[in-house]
Every structure is written in C-alpha cells, then in structure tokens.
Design a protein around this motif. Structure first.
Motif, PDB file in Angstrom:
ATOM      1  N   TYR A   8      -1.592 -15.729  -7.058  1.00 46.28           N
ATOM      2  CA  TYR A   8      -1.242 -14.998  -5.842  1.00 46.28           C
ATOM      3  C   TYR A   8      -1.834 -15.598  -4.574  1.00 46.28           C
ATOM      4  N   SER A  33      -0.225 -10.274   0.447  1.00 46.43           N
ATOM      5  CA  SER A  33      -0.515  -9.573  -0.803  1.00 46.43           C
ATOM      6  C   SER A  33      -2.012  -9.305  -0.882  1.00 46.43           C
ATOM      7  N   TRP A  34      -2.389  -8.200  -1.555  1.00 42.10           N
ATOM      8  CA  TRP A  34      -3.798  -7.862  -1.692  1.00 42.10           C
ATOM      9  C   TRP A  34      -4.049  -7.165  -3.018  1.00 42.10           C
ATOM     10  N   THR A  35      -5.292  -7.257  -3.492  1.00 42.99           N
ATOM     11  CA  THR A  35      -5.714  -6.644  -4.747  1.00 42.99           C
ATOM     12  C   THR A  35      -7.132  -6.108  -4.577  1.00 42.99           C
ATOM     13  N   ALA A  49      -6.092  -1.275  -7.462  1.00 43.30           N
ATOM     14  CA  ALA A  49      -4.975  -1.127  -6.530  1.00 43.30           C
ATOM     15  C   ALA A  49      -4.484  -2.508  -6.124  1.00 43.30           C
ATOM     16  N   ALA A  50      -3.218  -2.573  -5.728  1.00 38.53           N
ATOM     17  CA  ALA A  50      -2.634  -3.824  -5.244  1.00 38.53           C
ATOM     18  C   ALA A  50      -1.467  -3.474  -4.340  1.00 38.53           C
ATOM     19  N   GLY A  51      -1.129  -4.382  -3.445  1.00 37.35           N
ATOM     20  CA  GLY A  51      -0.017  -4.102  -2.551  1.00 37.35           C
ATOM     21  C   GLY A  51       0.339  -5.282  -1.682  1.00 37.35           C
ATOM     22  N   ASP A  52       1.091  -4.985  -0.627  1.00 40.60           N
ATOM     23  CA  ASP A  52       1.574  -5.997   0.313  1.00 40.60           C
ATOM     24  C   ASP A  52       1.188  -5.603   1.736  1.00 40.60           C
ATOM     25  N   ASN A  53       1.482  -6.501   2.658  1.00 40.41           N
ATOM     26  CA  ASN A  53       1.283  -6.274   4.095  1.00 40.41           C
ATOM     27  C   ASN A  53      -0.180  -6.091   4.487  1.00 40.41           C
ATOM     28  N   TRP A  54      -1.092  -6.824   3.821  1.00 40.40           N
ATOM     29  CA  TRP A  54      -2.503  -6.771   4.198  1.00 40.40           C
ATOM     30  C   TRP A  54      -2.654  -7.337   5.604  1.00 40.40           C
TER      31      TRP A  54
END
Length: 65
Positions: A8, A33-35, A49-54
């Motif tokens: 990633y 991306s972030w985790t 947790a994980a997601g987008d738009n960091w």
C-alpha cells in the motif's frame, strides 16, 4: 509494517499510547490510503481501522485548536 509499505506504500505518520502498554500507530500513503494498527505489550498486533482520503493537518501557529 512491511506489508503496508510493500502493498500500500504506507509509512508511519503518527503513534501514541492507548491503554497501559498498547501502542496505536497510523500508517498513510501519498495517495490517501491509511491504516491504524494496535500493538499489545506481548507483541501481537491488530489492524483496527483502514480507509482512504487521509490528510495531514498542520497546526497553524497561534491557532488555539
């Protein structure tokens, strides 16, 4: 951490202590991306947790927030 970096392109951007001995780390990439990972005192780690738009937020000098 190696998998987050290799797959990633995420690198550490922050960390802190949660409950006694638990470390919370945030990894993020330049594409957003972030985790979030929690590591226990015994060395076991869990992706929480994980997601987008960091987005990195920079505190402006003199801003009370």
């Amino acid at each position: 951490m190696k998998m987050l970096a290799d797959q990633y392109k995420e690198d550490p951007v922050g960390m802190g202590l949660a409950q006694p001995g638990q470390v919370i780390e945030v990894f993020a990439s330049s594409n957003g991306s972030w985790t979030m990972v929690m590591t226990m005192p015994d060395g076991k780690a869990c992706l929480i947790a994980a997601g987008d738009n960091w987005e990195m937020v920079t505190k402006i000098k003199g801003n009370p927030i």
